[in-house]
Motif scaffolding. Structure first.
Motif, PDB file in Angstrom:
ATOM      1  N   ARG A 172       0.827  -1.210   0.000  1.00 12.43           N
ATOM      2  CA  ARG A 172       0.000   0.000   0.000  1.00 12.43           C
ATOM      3  C   ARG A 172       0.864   1.264   0.000  1.00 12.43           C
ATOM      4  O   ARG A 172       0.573   2.235  -0.713  1.00 12.43           O
ATOM      5  CB  ARG A 172      -0.920  -0.029   1.211  1.00 12.43           C
TER       6      ARG A 172
ATOM      7  N   ALA B 170      -6.662  -7.946  -2.253  1.00  6.23           N
ATOM      8  CA  ALA B 170      -7.876  -7.395  -2.860  1.00  6.23           C
ATOM      9  C   ALA B 170      -7.601  -6.000  -3.408  1.00  6.23           C
ATOM     10  O   ALA B 170      -6.919  -5.194  -2.765  1.00  6.23           O
ATOM     11  CB  ALA B 170      -9.004  -7.349  -1.830  1.00  6.23           C
ATOM     12  N   ALA B 171      -8.146  -5.707  -4.583  1.00  9.98           N
ATOM     13  CA  ALA B 171      -7.946  -4.392  -5.204  1.00  9.98           C
ATOM     14  C   ALA B 171      -8.502  -3.281  -4.326  1.00  9.98           C
ATOM     15  O   ALA B 171      -7.963  -2.164  -4.299  1.00  9.98           O
ATOM     16  CB  ALA B 171      -8.583  -4.366  -6.588  1.00  9.98           C
ATOM     17  N   ASP B 172      -9.588  -3.553  -3.601  1.00  3.30           N
ATOM     18  CA  ASP B 172     -10.190  -2.532  -2.736  1.00  3.30           C
ATOM     19  C   ASP B 172      -9.230  -2.089  -1.638  1.00  3.30           C
ATOM     20  O   ASP B 172      -9.323  -0.956  -1.144  1.00  3.30           O
ATOM     21  CB  ASP B 172     -11.478  -3.070  -2.103  1.00  3.30           C
ATOM     22  N   ASP B 173      -8.315  -2.955  -1.243  1.00  2.10           N
ATOM     23  CA  ASP B 173      -7.341  -2.609  -0.202  1.00  2.10           C
ATOM     24  C   ASP B 173      -6.252  -1.686  -0.721  1.00  2.10           C
ATOM     25  O   ASP B 173      -5.439  -1.162   0.061  1.00  2.10           O
ATOM     26  CB  ASP B 173      -6.690  -3.876   0.367  1.00  2.10           C
TER      27      ASP B 173
ATOM     28  N   ARG C  45      -6.958   0.853  -3.138  1.00  2.00           N
ATOM     29  CA  ARG C  45      -7.628   1.907  -3.897  1.00  2.00           C
ATOM     30  C   ARG C  45      -6.972   3.266  -3.663  1.00  2.00           C
ATOM     31  O   ARG C  45      -6.652   3.638  -2.524  1.00  2.00           O
ATOM     32  CB  ARG C  45      -9.102   1.960  -3.506  1.00  2.00           C
TER      33      ARG C  45
ATOM     34  N   GLU D  23      -7.580   7.329  -4.966  1.00  2.06           N
ATOM     35  CA  GLU D  23      -8.508   8.213  -5.666  1.00  2.06           C
ATOM     36  C   GLU D  23      -7.861   8.802  -6.917  1.00  2.06           C
ATOM     37  O   GLU D  23      -6.746   9.317  -6.878  1.00  2.06           O
ATOM     38  CB  GLU D  23      -8.956   9.342  -4.734  1.00  2.06           C
TER      39      GLU D  23
ATOM     40  N   ARG E  45      -6.293   4.244 -11.426  1.00  2.00           N
ATOM     41  CA  ARG E  45      -6.773   2.866 -11.546  1.00  2.00           C
ATOM     42  C   ARG E  45      -5.711   1.899 -11.037  1.00  2.00           C
ATOM     43  O   ARG E  45      -4.588   1.866 -11.542  1.00  2.00           O
ATOM     44  CB  ARG E  45      -7.116   2.548 -13.006  1.00  2.00           C
TER      45      ARG E  45
ATOM     46  N   THR F  81      -5.110  -2.161 -10.214  1.00  2.00           N
ATOM     47  CA  THR F  81      -5.600  -3.514 -10.426  1.00  2.00           C
ATOM     48  C   THR F  81      -4.733  -4.491  -9.656  1.00  2.00           C
ATOM     49  O   THR F  81      -3.505  -4.330  -9.592  1.00  2.00           O
ATOM     50  CB  THR F  81      -5.567  -3.870 -11.927  1.00  2.00           C
ATOM     51  N   SER F  82      -5.348  -5.502  -9.075  1.00  4.96           N
ATOM     52  CA  SER F  82      -4.603  -6.546  -8.368  1.00  4.96           C
ATOM     53  C   SER F  82      -4.807  -7.875  -9.080  1.00  4.96           C
ATOM     54  O   SER F  82      -5.939  -8.263  -9.371  1.00  4.96           O
ATOM     55  CB  SER F  82      -5.075  -6.648  -6.912  1.00  4.96           C
TER      56      SER F  82
END
Length: 378
Positions: A63, A93-96, A98, A100, A103, A105-106
């Motif tokens: 991250r 997970a891609a949501d982890d 994100r 703003e 884009r 992608t995971s």
């Protein structure tokens, strides 16, 4: 006889570590070109970019790396980030991840896992015209991606490597690894000016996606295999000194030893899996490859030849002049007693690291002879 062998060993060391780099520097000066980072229009130098981050690190480290990439000066509308997670480490997970306005992608690496399989999955998910490769534990300067893209956009350039800066040393003197890396960057820059750098830095390099070919599973040195394949196909591999990444980790001597075993074993694997690099009429940088990659593998044996001769010469000198030997021994003892513990520890660490590097070459040679390529856990 031994003195002749020692002289030959000394000349070989001098040729590989001094003469060859100086010849490359001289040729680079004669063939100096306009810096690639200053050529080309802004439109052609800002293609769509996919940054592929191949990793097996923990979520927080990944991250932080994604956040650093998001701070680049490159237009976020023309860039996406692909986090390729080694299958052996499990998905993220891609949501982890994100961010703003960007884009991200995971994807999960291919079977059977490992760096090459992970990179294959990452590039397959890429949509950009240019793919920028990086690792978890570096931080890019804001303009690094733009500079790499400008270089890759030039005719005949297939890939371009940036400059990796190691974390500052904790001691007063640079470690053997830091000294070696400084020489390596300097040499790659001059090799690139002559034709192509022999390898790229896996933590910061770019290439056109159309030139990518999936890597064989189990490949150790993707950052040498890929650029050499491009050179064999008629492309150039450049070095952009201004495109920089900063390493955040400091490696201990044991970690550096294991890394050297892997990378040097990878050189021999490359010769077995991409044999055209050994054929002068196929490889336009054959001489550079031989001096830069292959002859260096003989370094510990040449050093041993010189050391044996030096030891025998010293023993004979002491036998002929025992009083001088006692004076020398007393002087060394006095210096040791008068020197504080910290400089001694630093000197000992440098000697140990230097010896470990030579041992790593011997172990890598043994791996290559046996065809033992699974060295990721050494």
């Amino acid at each position: 006889m031994l003195s002749r062998i020692a002289l030959i060993c000394l000349l070989c060391l001098f040729a590989v570590w001094v003469i060859y780099p100086l010849v490359m520097a001289g040729l680079a000066a004669l063939l100096s070109r306009q810096p690639l980072t200053e050529v080309g229009s802004e439109a052609s130098s800002e293609p769509r970019v996919s940054v592929v981050l191949a990793t097996r690190d923990e979520l927080e480290a990944v991250r932080a790396r994604v956040a650093d990439l998001a701070r680049t000066e490159y237009d976020p509308a023309r860039m996406d980030i692909i986090v390729a997670r080694d299958r052996r480490a499990g998905p993220i997970a891609a949501d982890d991840l994100r961010v703003e306005g960007l884009r991200v992608t995971s994807v999960e690496g291919d079977e059977p896992g490992g760096k090459a399989a992970t990179l294959n999955a990452g590039v397959r998910a890429a949509t950009g015209e240019v793919v920028v490769f990086t690792d978890t534990n570096q931080r890019f300067l804001p303009d690094a991606i733009r500079r790499l893209c400008r270089a890759v956009g030039q005719p005949r350039v297939g890939a371009s490597s940036g400059r990796l800066e190691l974390a500052p040393s904790t001691g007063r003197l640079p470690s053997p690894a830091a000294t070696y890396w400084s020489l390596e960057r300097w040499l790659r820059r001059h090799e690139a000016a002559v034709h192509s750098a022999i390898g790229v830095t896996g933590a910061i390099y770019a290439m056109r996606r159309s030139l990518w070919t999936p890597l064989p599973a189990g490949l150790i040195l993707d950052d040498v295999y890929t650029p050499m394949r491009l050179v064999l196909a008629g492309h150039r591999v450049t070095f952009v000194d201004e495109a920089r990444a900063m390493e955040t980790r400091r490696t201990a001597a044991g970690q550096e030893y294991r890394r050297k075993v892997r990378t040097l074993t990878g050189v021999l694997q490359l010769c077995a899996w991409l044999p055209d690099v050994l054929v002068p009429i196929r490889n336009p940088v054959w001489i550079q490859f031989v001096f830069h990659k292959l002859l260096r593998l003989l370094t510990p044996y040449w050093v041993l030849g010189v050391a044996l001769w030096s030891g025998i010469f010293a023993l004979r000198a002491l036998a002929d002049h025992p009083d001088a030997g006692l004076v020398l021994l007393a002087s060394l003892l006095l210096i040791t007693l008068l020197t504080s513990g910290r400089p001694l520890r630093a000197a000992r660490a440098i000697v140990v690291e230097g010896l470990l590097i030579q041992v790593a070459i011997v172990v890598a040679t043994a791996n290559g002879v046996r065809g033992r390529w699974d060295v990721w856990h050494n």
